[in-house]
Design an enzyme around this catalytic site. Structure first.
Site, PDB file in Angstrom:
ATOM      1  N   CYS A  72       0.868  -1.113   0.049  1.00 55.37           N
ATOM      2  CA  CYS A  72      -0.121  -0.015   0.003  1.00 55.37           C
ATOM      3  C   CYS A  72       0.763   1.287  -0.106  1.00 55.37           C
ATOM      4  CB  CYS A  72      -0.948   0.034   1.146  1.00 55.37           C
ATOM      5  SG  CYS A  72      -2.003  -1.538   1.114  1.00 55.37           S
ATOM      6  N   HIS A 121      -2.477   7.955   6.489  1.00 52.65           N
ATOM      7  CA  HIS A 121      -2.664   6.598   5.807  1.00 52.65           C
ATOM      8  C   HIS A 121      -3.844   6.206   6.433  1.00 52.65           C
ATOM      9  CE1 HIS A 121      -1.890   2.929   3.854  1.00 52.65           C
ATOM     10  NE2 HIS A 121      -1.836   2.014   5.052  1.00 52.65           N
ATOM     11  N   HIS A 140      -9.648   1.976   0.712  1.00 56.18           N
ATOM     12  CA  HIS A 140      -8.194   1.919   0.780  1.00 56.18           C
ATOM     13  C   HIS A 140      -8.058   1.205  -0.826  1.00 56.18           C
ATOM     14  CE1 HIS A 140      -4.258   1.155   1.403  1.00 56.18           C
ATOM     15  NE2 HIS A 140      -4.411   0.420   2.328  1.00 56.18           N
ATOM     16  N   PHE A 198       1.822  -3.445   4.025  1.00 48.79           N
ATOM     17  CA  PHE A 198       2.300  -4.865   4.530  1.00 48.79           C
ATOM     18  C   PHE A 198       3.675  -5.029   4.445  1.00 48.79           C
ATOM     19  CE2 PHE A 198      -2.207  -6.856   4.320  1.00 48.79           C
ATOM     20  CZ  PHE A 198      -2.615  -6.175   5.186  1.00 48.79           C
TER      21      PHE A 198
END
Length: 421
Positions: A167, A307, A344, A407
């Site tokens: 991401c 974020h 997202h 991640f």
């Protein structure tokens, strides 16, 4: 060596709240949620049955049948956003453009998930007949191919590649494009991100990790960053592309300038496969690196596009990091999570939020964090900070900082500021 200045001269967007930049920005300011029940497949047996899909997108309106067959949905999104950005910057009509010095870095965190899912399913159903795969399987699936298609469409011969950092992907792409220009290795870079993961494998995979919200009774309010009742992120899809350009090159061709890219920072958590460091140590380092790279102080920043995914742990650690970096100035900032509206977008999220940051700087208005209700406060979050809850706020925005975390512990921060001679 004196580094060159880099500005943003074009934007393109295909998002869950708009199929162009103007619509996306206006809907963000109005607090419109892009979440709704999934239409792309029957999700009735999934724990999560909703997402932030791109709406009203018909590939046949953008590609002939032959071209469409070669493109996974994520690459289709990328090409449409790139076309918008290239046109917005006037690159498509600039006959003097040296295409050897125009590059492309449009990245994806996953790439052609639907293509992989289709081919794997086909093989499973026909394994007894031996392998028989579509010849476009690999070139449709790989995460760098959007950049390749964009470069081929326009004949751009400059640096061309993709990158993958989950991401944080498109923030990393923007930073790489920025570096190439300021080091003199390119004049113009087409950069950003694209993702199309709202398919059974994507939703089921994130459900298995307990990462997604399961608020099926109220999709539009499911993404609620910094609220006590948050229960996971809402998956989104789409693409945003930015045109970055060396300042003197942009001025010479009379390009409009949205904002200046001031700096970028990166770091690694080295902590956990999926969770951020509980004290936000990687986020602290990424933001400090970005400020150092930009030659700016914390007090120079007016807005942070966080974020802010609406996960129980991630939201807390990012706020800890912001308070550690900005100290007392944290209380003078506007903070917002636009994921409350867009969901997202995984590998495309950094580009979308960089676009929102650019627009905030240009227009002196901060988009909101929606879905926070009175009394839905988490005792671990300092609500003395200005989260821009539920309503956009007008204010001077000299500079904006945008965080993306992925991640694997990948952290990337981009800073944009008002352009001044």
């Amino acid at each position: 060596m004196e580094l060159k200045r880099v500005v943003v001269t074009g934007l393109g967007a295909l998002t869950p709240i708009g199929n162009d930049v103007t619509t996306t920005w206006q809907n963000a300011l109005e607090g419109v949620s892009g979440a709704a029940p999934i239409t792309r497949f029957d999700a009735s047996l999934f724990k999560t049955q909703f997402a932030c899909e791109v709406k009203g997108f018909n590939p046949s309106e953008h590609f002939d049948r032959k071209k469409e067959r070669t493109l996974d949905l994520y690459a289709q999104f990328a090409m449409v956003a790139a076309r918008q950005a290239v046109k917005d910057a006037g690159l498509d009509v600039d006959e003097t453009l040296n295409k050897d010095r125009v590059g492309v870095i449009v990245a994806a965190g996953i790439g052609g998930l639907h293509t992989f899912e289709q081919e794997a399913g086909y093989y499973a159903m026909n394994a007894d007949k031996g392998p028989k795969y579509n010849p476009f399987f690999i070139p449709k699936m790989i995460a760098d191919i959007a950049s390749g298609h964009i470069s081929m469409e326009y004949g751009y011969h400059g640096p061309n590649y993709g990158m993958v950092s989950a991401c944080a992907t498109s923030n990393n792409a923007i930073i790489s494009a920025f570096d190439l220009i300021r080091l003199g290795k390119a004049d113009v870079m087409v950069t950003g991100g694209a993702e199309a993961g709202i398919f059974p494998a994507g939703v089921g995979g994130f459900n298995a990790m307990h990462a997604l919200s399961t608020r099926n009774d109220s999709p539009t309010t499911a993404s609620r960053p910094f609220s006590k009742s948050r229960d996971g992120f809402v998956m989104g899809e789409g693409s945003v592309v930015l045109i970055l350009e060396e300042l003197e090159h942009a001025k010479a061709r009379g390009a409009k300038i949205y904002a200046e890219v001031a700096g970028g920072g990166m770091s690694g958590d080295a902590y956990h496969l999926t969770a951020t460091h509980p004290e936000g140590l990687g986020a602290i380092l990424s933001m400090n690196n970005a400020l150092d790279d930009a030659g700016m102080k914390p007090e120079d920043i007016d807005y942070i596009n966080v974020h802010g995914t609406s996960t129980p742990v991630g939201d807390i650690s990012e706020i800890k990091a912001i308070k550690a970096v900005f100290g007392d100035h944290a209380y003078d900032l506007n903070i917002s999570s636009t994921k409350s509206m867009t969901g997202h977008l995984l590998g495309a999220t950094g580009a979308l939020e960089a676009m929102f940051s650019v627009m905030a700087v240009q227009n002196d208005i901060v988009p909101p964090t929606i879905n926070h209700e009175e009394g839905d406060d988490d005792e671990q979050i300092d609500y003395s900070l200005n989260f821009t809850f539920n309503k956009a706020q007008q204010r001077p925005v000299r500079a904006a900082l945008s965080n993306s975390f992925g991640f694997g512990g990948h952290n990337a921060t981009v800073i944009v500021k008002k352009y001044q001679e």
